[in-house]
Design a protein around this motif. Structure first.
Motif, mmCIF file in Angstrom:
data_model
loop_
_atom_site.group_PDB
_atom_site.id
_atom_site.type_symbol
_atom_site.label_atom_id
_atom_site.label_comp_id
_atom_site.label_asym_id
_atom_site.label_seq_id
_atom_site.Cartn_x
_atom_site.Cartn_y
_atom_site.Cartn_z
ATOM 1 N N MET A 1 1.706 34.270 75.964
ATOM 2 C CA MET A 1 2.715 33.284 75.556
ATOM 3 C C MET A 1 3.341 33.669 74.223
ATOM 4 O O MET A 1 2.642 33.944 73.263
ATOM 5 C CB MET A 1 2.062 31.900 75.406
ATOM 6 C CG MET A 1 2.109 31.055 76.667
ATOM 7 S SD MET A 1 3.714 30.259 76.854
ATOM 8 C CE MET A 1 3.521 28.833 75.767
ATOM 9 N N CYS A 2 4.627 33.654 74.184
ATOM 10 C CA CYS A 2 5.340 34.012 72.954
ATOM 11 C C CYS A 2 5.730 32.752 72.198
ATOM 12 O O CYS A 2 6.077 31.741 72.795
ATOM 13 C CB CYS A 2 6.596 34.803 73.313
ATOM 14 S SG CYS A 2 7.659 35.167 71.916
ATOM 15 N N LYS A 3 5.649 32.823 70.889
ATOM 16 C CA LYS A 3 6.139 31.723 70.066
ATOM 17 C C LYS A 3 7.305 32.194 69.213
ATOM 18 O O LYS A 3 7.231 33.249 68.571
ATOM 19 C CB LYS A 3 5.020 31.197 69.173
ATOM 20 C CG LYS A 3 5.461 30.016 68.337
ATOM 21 C CD LYS A 3 4.277 29.267 67.811
ATOM 22 C CE LYS A 3 4.715 27.940 67.197
ATOM 23 N NZ LYS A 3 3.584 27.216 66.634
ATOM 24 N N VAL A 4 8.362 31.401 69.219
ATOM 25 C CA VAL A 4 9.565 31.734 68.454
ATOM 26 C C VAL A 4 9.672 30.768 67.279
ATOM 27 O O VAL A 4 9.727 29.548 67.467
ATOM 28 C CB VAL A 4 10.821 31.644 69.353
ATOM 29 C CG1 VAL A 4 12.073 31.977 68.548
ATOM 30 C CG2 VAL A 4 10.677 32.560 70.565
ATOM 31 N N ILE A 5 9.666 31.323 66.078
ATOM 32 C CA ILE A 5 9.717 30.495 64.867
ATOM 33 C C ILE A 5 10.999 30.800 64.101
ATOM 34 O O ILE A 5 11.250 31.945 63.710
ATOM 35 C CB ILE A 5 8.499 30.756 63.948
ATOM 36 C CG1 ILE A 5 7.194 30.517 64.715
ATOM 37 C CG2 ILE A 5 8.570 29.895 62.688
ATOM 38 C CD1 ILE A 5 5.926 30.848 63.915
ATOM 39 N N ALA A 6 11.822 29.769 63.900
ATOM 40 C CA ALA A 6 13.008 29.919 63.045
ATOM 41 C C ALA A 6 12.623 29.503 61.635
ATOM 42 O O ALA A 6 12.019 28.446 61.442
ATOM 43 C CB ALA A 6 14.140 29.036 63.570
ATOM 44 N N ASN B 1 22.172 28.156 66.814
ATOM 45 C CA ASN B 1 21.679 29.083 67.842
ATOM 46 C C ASN B 1 20.193 29.376 67.654
ATOM 47 O O ASN B 1 19.437 29.433 68.622
ATOM 48 C CB ASN B 1 22.468 30.399 67.805
ATOM 49 C CG ASN B 1 23.596 30.420 68.818
ATOM 50 O OD1 ASN B 1 23.435 30.893 69.938
ATOM 51 N ND2 ASN B 1 24.738 29.868 68.443
ATOM 52 N N ALA B 2 19.786 29.575 66.408
ATOM 53 C CA ALA B 2 18.367 29.860 66.138
ATOM 54 C C ALA B 2 17.499 28.651 66.514
ATOM 55 O O ALA B 2 16.455 28.789 67.152
ATOM 56 C CB ALA B 2 18.172 30.242 64.670
ATOM 57 N N LEU B 3 17.967 27.462 66.125
ATOM 58 C CA LEU B 3 17.187 26.255 66.434
ATOM 59 C C LEU B 3 17.152 26.002 67.940
ATOM 60 O O LEU B 3 16.175 25.473 68.474
ATOM 61 C CB LEU B 3 17.778 25.032 65.718
ATOM 62 C CG LEU B 3 17.797 25.067 64.191
ATOM 63 C CD1 LEU B 3 18.425 23.784 63.634
ATOM 64 C CD2 LEU B 3 16.394 25.242 63.619
ATOM 65 N N SER B 4 18.207 26.393 68.626
ATOM 66 C CA SER B 4 18.280 26.145 70.071
ATOM 67 C C SER B 4 17.336 27.031 70.864
ATOM 68 O O SER B 4 17.025 26.719 72.007
ATOM 69 C CB SER B 4 19.704 26.376 70.588
ATOM 70 O OG SER B 4 20.563 25.461 69.972
ATOM 71 N N CYS B 5 16.908 28.148 70.283
ATOM 72 C CA CYS B 5 16.032 29.031 71.048
ATOM 73 C C CYS B 5 14.608 29.051 70.516
ATOM 74 O O CYS B 5 13.738 29.695 71.088
ATOM 75 C CB CYS B 5 16.597 30.444 71.103
ATOM 76 S SG CYS B 5 16.565 31.307 69.547
ATOM 77 N N GLN C 1 19.544 17.302 72.084
ATOM 78 C CA GLN C 1 20.683 17.718 72.915
ATOM 79 C C GLN C 1 20.554 19.110 73.514
ATOM 80 O O GLN C 1 21.167 19.406 74.539
ATOM 81 C CB GLN C 1 21.972 17.644 72.083
ATOM 82 C CG GLN C 1 22.305 16.217 71.697
ATOM 83 C CD GLN C 1 23.425 16.143 70.673
ATOM 84 O OE1 GLN C 1 24.121 17.114 70.442
ATOM 85 N NE2 GLN C 1 23.581 14.993 70.054
ATOM 86 N N LEU C 2 19.782 19.978 72.872
ATOM 87 C CA LEU C 2 19.805 21.384 73.303
ATOM 88 C C LEU C 2 18.433 21.975 73.597
ATOM 89 O O LEU C 2 18.316 22.904 74.391
ATOM 90 C CB LEU C 2 20.471 22.238 72.205
ATOM 91 C CG LEU C 2 21.940 21.957 71.899
ATOM 92 C CD1 LEU C 2 22.302 22.538 70.544
ATOM 93 C CD2 LEU C 2 22.840 22.545 72.974
ATOM 94 N N ASN C 3 17.406 21.488 72.915
ATOM 95 C CA ASN C 3 16.115 22.180 72.976
ATOM 96 C C ASN C 3 14.968 21.178 72.821
ATOM 97 O O ASN C 3 14.395 21.050 71.739
ATOM 98 C CB ASN C 3 16.082 23.243 71.863
ATOM 99 C CG ASN C 3 14.804 24.050 71.855
ATOM 100 O OD1 ASN C 3 13.978 23.937 72.767
ATOM 101 N ND2 ASN C 3 14.627 24.853 70.821
ATOM 102 N N PRO C 4 14.640 20.460 73.909
ATOM 103 C CA PRO C 4 13.640 19.391 73.829
ATOM 104 C C PRO C 4 12.275 19.851 73.330
ATOM 105 O O PRO C 4 11.497 19.054 72.816
ATOM 106 C CB PRO C 4 13.521 18.892 75.278
ATOM 107 C CG PRO C 4 14.675 19.460 76.013
ATOM 108 C CD PRO C 4 15.200 20.635 75.260
ATOM 109 N N SER C 5 11.967 21.142 73.467
ATOM 110 C CA SER C 5 10.621 21.576 73.061
ATOM 111 C C SER C 5 10.558 22.016 71.593
ATOM 112 O O SER C 5 9.534 22.503 71.130
ATOM 113 C CB SER C 5 10.127 22.690 73.980
ATOM 114 O OG SER C 5 11.056 23.736 74.019
ATOM 115 N N LEU C 6 11.635 21.799 70.851
ATOM 116 C CA LEU C 6 11.651 22.204 69.437
ATOM 117 C C LEU C 6 10.750 21.302 68.583
ATOM 118 O O LEU C 6 10.814 20.084 68.687
ATOM 119 C CB LEU C 6 13.089 22.142 68.903
ATOM 120 C CG LEU C 6 13.311 22.571 67.454
ATOM 121 C CD1 LEU C 6 12.975 24.040 67.262
ATOM 122 C CD2 LEU C 6 14.757 22.296 67.027
#
Ligand code: ADP
Ligand code: MG
Length: 260
Positions: A1-6, A141-145, A176-181
């Motif tokens: 599992m990858c984790k993406v941190i902004a 864009n960063a927050l959305s991914c 609106q864009l990324n419920p798992s943020l």
């Protein structure tokens, strides 16, 4: 599992880039496969990792995102530069400024970076994104991914207003864009423990936010060595391995890895 941190804060000079460098290389030291993305047109992350002239590069984050806008096939190995300390870098440069302007006319402009990052998730354990000092389209864009946002805050002035705006933006993106943020945490940086002022600010941040947001118990001390690493092209673990800032970042990495 990858984790993406902004790593984000619309205020400049709060320690985003230094935190990215030491977070990414520290995770690599722990055996993780790490991609670091420079999403700031100033290219500070790239420069800090030894890529001295990012504006001369042929392939950067802007190239990758333009390719996605043009519906080209995504190649996550393109433009990647490998650093000695075991991290991969997708550099960023001044072209991100014009890209950000042209994004406004693009369909699904908020989620272009997500298409790239979703491919990178197949390869990496962590993707760390160094955001620019604004809440513009690149940061959205960063927050959305991202899976989470790490918010460095400088312990030198009262950041309350800017922080509220950032947390509100994160909430909007989540809705609106990324419920798992999620918010990874607020990281207090450049703490000068000799001053009462730093202590006041630290306790005010805890009072105002710790009920709703994780405030990392570890704080990053003010350190001349930390300020020097961007010219060295290496992390604190190489440049000043026994220093207090290196130790603090090691503590942060434990906490981030515990957060899952
Ligand atoms: P941002 O990316 O938020 O603009 P930087 O990471 O570039 O912030 O840090 C801003 C400035 O503060 C840089 O000159 C950097 O070298 C310096 N700096 C960062 N962290 C520390 C620290 N812990 N102690 C002292 N100086 C620091
Ligand atoms: Mg920066």
């Amino acid at each position: 599992m990858c984790k993406v941190i902004a790593v984000a804060n619309q205020k400049g000079g709060v320690g985003k880039t230094v935190t990215c460098v030491n977070l990414g290389t520290g995770l690599a030291m722990n055996g993780k496969k790490v991609l670091m993305i420079d999403a700031d047109p100033q290219g500070s992350l790239s420069i800090s990792l030894g890529i001295t002239e990012p504006d001369q590069l042929e392939y950067t984050l802007a190239t990758a995102m333009l390719g996605i806008i043009n519906e080209d096939e995504i190649d996550v190995t393109a433009g990647i530069i490998h650093h000695d300390e075991g991290v991969d870098i997708l550099p960023g440069n001044i072209e991100l400024s014009s890209l950000e302007v042209s994004l406004s006319g693009v369909i699904s402009r908020e989620t272009i970076l997500r298409e790239y990052v979703d491919k990178a998730r197949e390869i990496y354990d962590y993707v760390i994104i160094d955001c620019m000092p604004s809440l513009g389209m690149m940061t959205i864009n960063a927050l959305s991914c991202a899976d989470s946002v790490l918010i460095p805050v400088q312990a030198a002035y009262l950041p309350v207003k800017g922080l509220q705006q950032l947390i509100k933006t994160i909430g909007r993106v989540k809705k609106q864009l990324n419920p798992s943020l999620n918010i990874e945490g607020i990281l207090i940086t450049m703490v000068d423990n000799r001053t009462n002022y730093a202590k006041d600010i630290t306790s005010q941040i805890h009072d105002a936010y710790s009920a709703s947001v994780n405030v990392f118990p570890v704080e990053i001390p003010l350190s001349v060595r930390a300020a020097e690493i961007s010219a060295e092209g290496s992390s604190l673990y190489v440049y000043d391995p026994k220093g207090k800032a290196a130790n603090a970042y090691k503590e942060l990495i434990k906490e981030v890895m515990n957060n899952g």
